[in-house]
Write a protein that holds these residues in place. Structure first.
Motif, short mmCIF file in Angstrom:
data_model
loop_
_atom_site.label_atom_id
_atom_site.label_comp_id
_atom_site.label_asym_id
_atom_site.label_seq_id
_atom_site.Cartn_x
_atom_site.Cartn_y
_atom_site.Cartn_z
N GLU A 55 4.43 16.34 0.07
CA GLU A 55 3.96 15.55 1.21
C GLU A 55 3.14 16.44 2.14
N VAL A 56 1.92 16.03 2.44
CA VAL A 56 1.04 16.83 3.30
C VAL A 56 0.68 16.12 4.58
N ALA A 57 0.97 14.81 4.70
CA ALA A 57 0.60 14.10 5.91
C ALA A 57 1.35 12.78 6.00
N GLN A 58 1.40 12.23 7.22
CA GLN A 58 2.02 10.93 7.47
C GLN A 58 1.13 10.09 8.37
N ASN A 59 1.28 8.78 8.24
CA ASN A 59 0.62 7.84 9.14
C ASN A 59 1.70 6.90 9.66
N ASP A 60 2.02 6.97 10.94
CA ASP A 60 3.12 6.21 11.51
C ASP A 60 2.76 4.77 11.85
N ASP A 61 1.48 4.38 11.66
CA ASP A 61 1.09 2.99 11.92
C ASP A 61 1.83 2.06 10.96
N ARG A 62 2.11 0.86 11.42
CA ARG A 62 2.84 -0.10 10.59
C ARG A 62 1.94 -0.77 9.56
N ALA A 63 0.64 -0.61 9.70
CA ALA A 63 -0.29 -1.24 8.76
C ALA A 63 -1.43 -0.29 8.43
N MET A 64 -2.09 -0.56 7.32
CA MET A 64 -3.15 0.31 6.83
C MET A 64 -4.16 -0.53 6.06
N ASN A 65 -5.44 -0.34 6.33
CA ASN A 65 -6.50 -1.10 5.67
C ASN A 65 -7.07 -0.33 4.49
N VAL A 66 -7.09 -0.97 3.32
CA VAL A 66 -7.53 -0.31 2.10
C VAL A 66 -8.36 -1.27 1.26
N VAL A 67 -8.93 -0.75 0.18
CA VAL A 67 -9.59 -1.56 -0.83
C VAL A 67 -8.93 -1.24 -2.17
N VAL A 68 -8.36 -2.24 -2.81
CA VAL A 68 -7.75 -2.05 -4.13
C VAL A 68 -8.87 -2.00 -5.16
N VAL A 69 -8.96 -0.91 -5.92
CA VAL A 69 -10.06 -0.75 -6.88
C VAL A 69 -9.60 -0.92 -8.33
N ARG A 70 -8.30 -0.84 -8.57
CA ARG A 70 -7.80 -1.02 -9.93
C ARG A 70 -6.29 -1.28 -9.88
N SER A 71 -5.79 -1.96 -10.89
CA SER A 71 -4.36 -2.25 -10.98
C SER A 71 -3.88 -2.04 -12.41
N ALA A 72 -2.62 -1.66 -12.55
CA ALA A 72 -2.02 -1.61 -13.88
C ALA A 72 -2.02 -3.02 -14.46
N GLU A 73 -2.20 -3.14 -15.76
CA GLU A 73 -2.24 -4.46 -16.39
C GLU A 73 -0.87 -5.11 -16.40
N LYS A 74 0.18 -4.32 -16.51
CA LYS A 74 1.54 -4.83 -16.58
C LYS A 74 2.40 -4.19 -15.49
N THR A 75 3.48 -4.87 -15.15
CA THR A 75 4.46 -4.33 -14.21
C THR A 75 5.40 -3.40 -14.97
N SER A 76 5.60 -2.21 -14.45
CA SER A 76 6.44 -1.21 -15.11
C SER A 76 7.92 -1.43 -14.80
N ARG A 77 8.76 -0.75 -15.58
CA ARG A 77 10.20 -0.79 -15.34
C ARG A 77 10.74 0.62 -15.51
N SER A 78 11.80 0.95 -14.78
CA SER A 78 12.41 2.27 -14.90
C SER A 78 13.89 2.22 -14.57
N TYR A 79 14.66 3.00 -15.32
CA TYR A 79 16.11 3.06 -15.13
C TYR A 79 16.51 4.50 -14.85
N TYR A 80 17.21 4.68 -13.72
CA TYR A 80 17.69 5.99 -13.32
C TYR A 80 19.21 6.04 -13.49
N ALA A 81 19.71 7.09 -14.10
CA ALA A 81 21.15 7.24 -14.27
C ALA A 81 21.80 7.61 -12.94
N GLY A 82 22.99 7.07 -12.68
CA GLY A 82 23.70 7.42 -11.46
C GLY A 82 23.22 6.61 -10.26
N THR A 83 23.69 6.99 -9.08
CA THR A 83 23.35 6.30 -7.83
C THR A 83 22.21 7.01 -7.14
N TYR A 84 21.25 6.23 -6.65
CA TYR A 84 20.09 6.81 -5.97
C TYR A 84 20.51 7.41 -4.63
#
Length: 293
Positions: A55-84
């Motif tokens: 982590e090199v920086a933070q933005n404490d504003d509650r909102a942020m304006n961006v342009v989405v230029v690409r998206s993954a074709e599918k929604t990913s899934r992940s399983y972590y062992a133990g409690t987060y």
């Protein structure tokens, strides 16, 4: 140990056409980390810039304006062992890029397919949740620097699914809403806003304005870059890391619109077909809603 040379024939001499040569996607993938390694994290309900796993920086504003230029074709899934545990970084033992079957590189696949996996059963996680988590990756650029760096953003399930109101929607509903009016997500400035009513980090999305002709051309080009292509692919190496010694440097984020009241926790409803309208009328309607609030 002697210094390594680039080529066995010719040493370190580079031909003229190699000057200012940019790294391609293949080289960056083999180097590890994927693309530029620049990401936006929403851990702790704060926009954080992650570079090279730190982590090199933070933005404490509650909102942020961006342009989405690409998206993954599918929604990913992940399983972590133990409690987060907050702040603890670990790789998933089983994960899927397409949400259909575990990736071949998964350390400990839990099932041949995701649909019938025991970790996909309601209650397998904490409370009534599923132990295997949904996530979706998008590549984005900042509104005030469309031609600049491309960032990866990984969204959790509650930022993807469900319904919202007052123009503040989860990602899937937002995309369907724009798409139903013939508007590409990549053709507008999108406001990402934290839902302050949520106990865990959750983003809602809202269109701010159409892109100009010049901005649209730049955004389209950005979506084809190696950084954008790599940003939407999940790898087990892409885990947020923080370094307490790294200074919190300011980032020039586009200022969001006026602060709005937090949305209520949405419930899942059937998607309705929307009436086709012009881009201007859709965005004007949202502007009128903001004025009325």
């Amino acid at each position: 140990m002697s210094e390594l040379t680039l080529f066995s024939q010719g040493g370190n001499a580079l031909p003229a056409h190699f000057q200012n040569l940019e790294l391609d996607a293949t080289t960056k993938a083999l180097m590890g980390g994927g693309g530029s390694g620049k990401r936006v994290s929403i851990r702790g309900g704060v926009f954080r810039m992650i570079v090279g796993g730190k982590e090199v920086a933070q933005n404490d504003d509650r909102a942020m304006n961006v342009v989405v230029v690409r998206s993954a074709e599918k929604t990913s899934r992940s399983y972590y062992a133990g409690t987060y545990t907050e702040g603890q970084n670990s790789a998933p033992v089983c994960w899927s890029n397409d949400g259909v079957a575990p990736d071949k590189s998964s350390k400990n696949p839990q099932s041949p397919n995701c649909q019938n996996c025991q970790q996909n059963i309601k209650g397998s996680g904490q409370g009534d949740s599923r132990a295997c988590r949904f996530s979706h990756r998008i590549a984005l650029v900042l509104e005030n620097n469309v031609g600049g760096d491309v960032y990866q953003l990984t969204l959790p399930a509650q930022s993807i699914f469900g319904t919202g109101d007052n123009g503040k929607m989860p990602l899937q509903q937002y995309a369907k809403f724009l798409g139903g009016h013939g508007i590409p997500v990549t053709a507008v400035v999108t406001e990402m806003r934290f839902d302050t009513a949520s106990a865990t980090p959750k983003l809602t999305f809202k269109a701010v304005r159409p892109l100009s002709v010049e901005e649209m051309a730049t955004a389209k080009s950005q979506g084809q870059t190696p950084d954008a292509l790599n940003a939407v692919v999940m790898t087990v190496a892409q885990v947020d890391g923080t370094d307490a010694s790294a200074p919190a440097l300011p980032i020039t984020f586009a200022k969001p619109t006026a602060v709005e009241e937090p949305t209520k926790e949405p419930t899942k409803v059937a998607t309705k077909k929307v009436e086709t309208k012009s881009v201007a009328s859709v965005l004007d309607a949202w502007a009128d809603d903001d004025t009325a609030e």
